[in-house]
Motif scaffolding. Structure first.
Motif, PDB file in Angstrom:
ATOM      1  N   ASN A 135     -38.040  53.687  32.890  1.00  0.00           N
ATOM      2  CA  ASN A 135     -38.737  53.066  31.757  1.00  0.00           C
ATOM      3  C   ASN A 135     -39.280  54.044  30.712  1.00  0.00           C
ATOM      4  OD1 ASN A 135     -39.083  50.574  30.675  1.00  0.00           O
ATOM      5  ND2 ASN A 135     -40.494  49.856  32.254  1.00  0.00           N
ATOM      6  N   THR A 199     -31.587  48.789  34.655  1.00  0.00           N
ATOM      7  CA  THR A 199     -33.010  48.633  34.324  1.00  0.00           C
ATOM      8  C   THR A 199     -33.499  47.272  34.834  1.00  0.00           C
ATOM      9  OG1 THR A 199     -32.486  47.674  32.172  1.00  0.00           O
ATOM     10  CG2 THR A 199     -32.726  50.063  32.253  1.00  0.00           C
ATOM     11  N   ARG A 200     -34.772  47.001  34.629  1.00  0.00           N
ATOM     12  CA  ARG A 200     -35.353  45.730  35.109  1.00  0.00           C
ATOM     13  C   ARG A 200     -34.691  44.524  34.452  1.00  0.00           C
ATOM     14  NH1 ARG A 200     -41.785  47.029  34.889  1.00  0.00           N
ATOM     15  NH2 ARG A 200     -41.802  48.667  36.450  1.00  0.00           N
TER      16      ARG A 200
END
Length: 212
Positions: A135, A199-200
């Motif tokens: 992030n 990624t998320r």
């Protein structure tokens, strides 16, 4: 539609050599060998990702296979007293079809260090992807990587991100340039790599072109 050619595929035999170097005339042998090469390469890249492996070359003779591993941290692969090399040998042999009554296939492993990691597109793409997963702000990550590449002595660099960048609702593509990257010039040594960052909010694709 833009006709896009893989920068390495375009230069094969001119600037770059093949990653698999062997020849079998029989169709069945060729298919089996090609599939086992792909499995060995993918398996080693995953198994040795901790040592930042950037490339795996495979050379074959009739009863011998030579695997050349290019790594940023070669010492981590070799291990204490060459313990790591023995493990890799066993791992490679598990992918080779050893038939009864046939001579045993000899496995030779060579570890080559990557002296300037930031001139290697795969290493750069991997390091950007790892930071995106953690992030970090994507623009800062890309600009930092581009500065390091130019400092390492590159002529130019192009980086492309694609997907839900920074967790955005709508996926998009962003391109960043520094210096010159003449992708159509065949004699130009251009290193290219792509790496996915999970990624998320989903996958973000990272593509890196480096004009050495």
């Amino acid at each position: 539609m833009g006709q896009k050619v893989h920068p390495k595929g375009l230069r094969l035999g001119i600037v770059f050599n093949w990653n698999s170097r062997w020849f079998f005339s029989s169709k069945k042998l060729y298919q089996r060998t090609l599939i086992s090469d792909i499995k060995i390469r993918d398996g080693l890249m995953k198994k040795l990702s901790f040592a930042s492996v950037t490339q795996v070359d495979i050379e074959r003779a009739i009863n011998k296979i030579t695997v050349i591993i290019f790594s940023v941290k070669p010492g981590m692969i070799i291990g204490r007293g060459g313990k790591g090399l023995e493990e890799i040998k066993k791992f490679i042999l598990s992918f080779l079809d050893q038939k009864k009554g046939k001579k045993e296939i000899k496995v030779e492993i060579k570890i080559e260090p990557v002296k300037k990691p930031y001139l290697n597109a795969y290493y750069t793409a991997q390091s950007i992807a790892e930071k995106l997963v953690k992030n970090y702000p994507h623009r800062a990550v890309v600009h930092h990587a581009m500065d390091r590449i130019i400092e390492a002595g590159a002529k130019g660099v192009k980086i492309q991100l694609g997907g839900r960048i920074g967790g955005a609702e709508i996926s998009r593509r962003e391109k960043y340039f520094l210096g010159t990257v003449p992708t159509s010039t065949i004699r130009e040594n251009i290193d290219f790599a792509k790496y996915p960052a999970l990624t998320r909010s989903g996958y973000v694709g990272v593509k890196v072109w480096i004009a050495k």
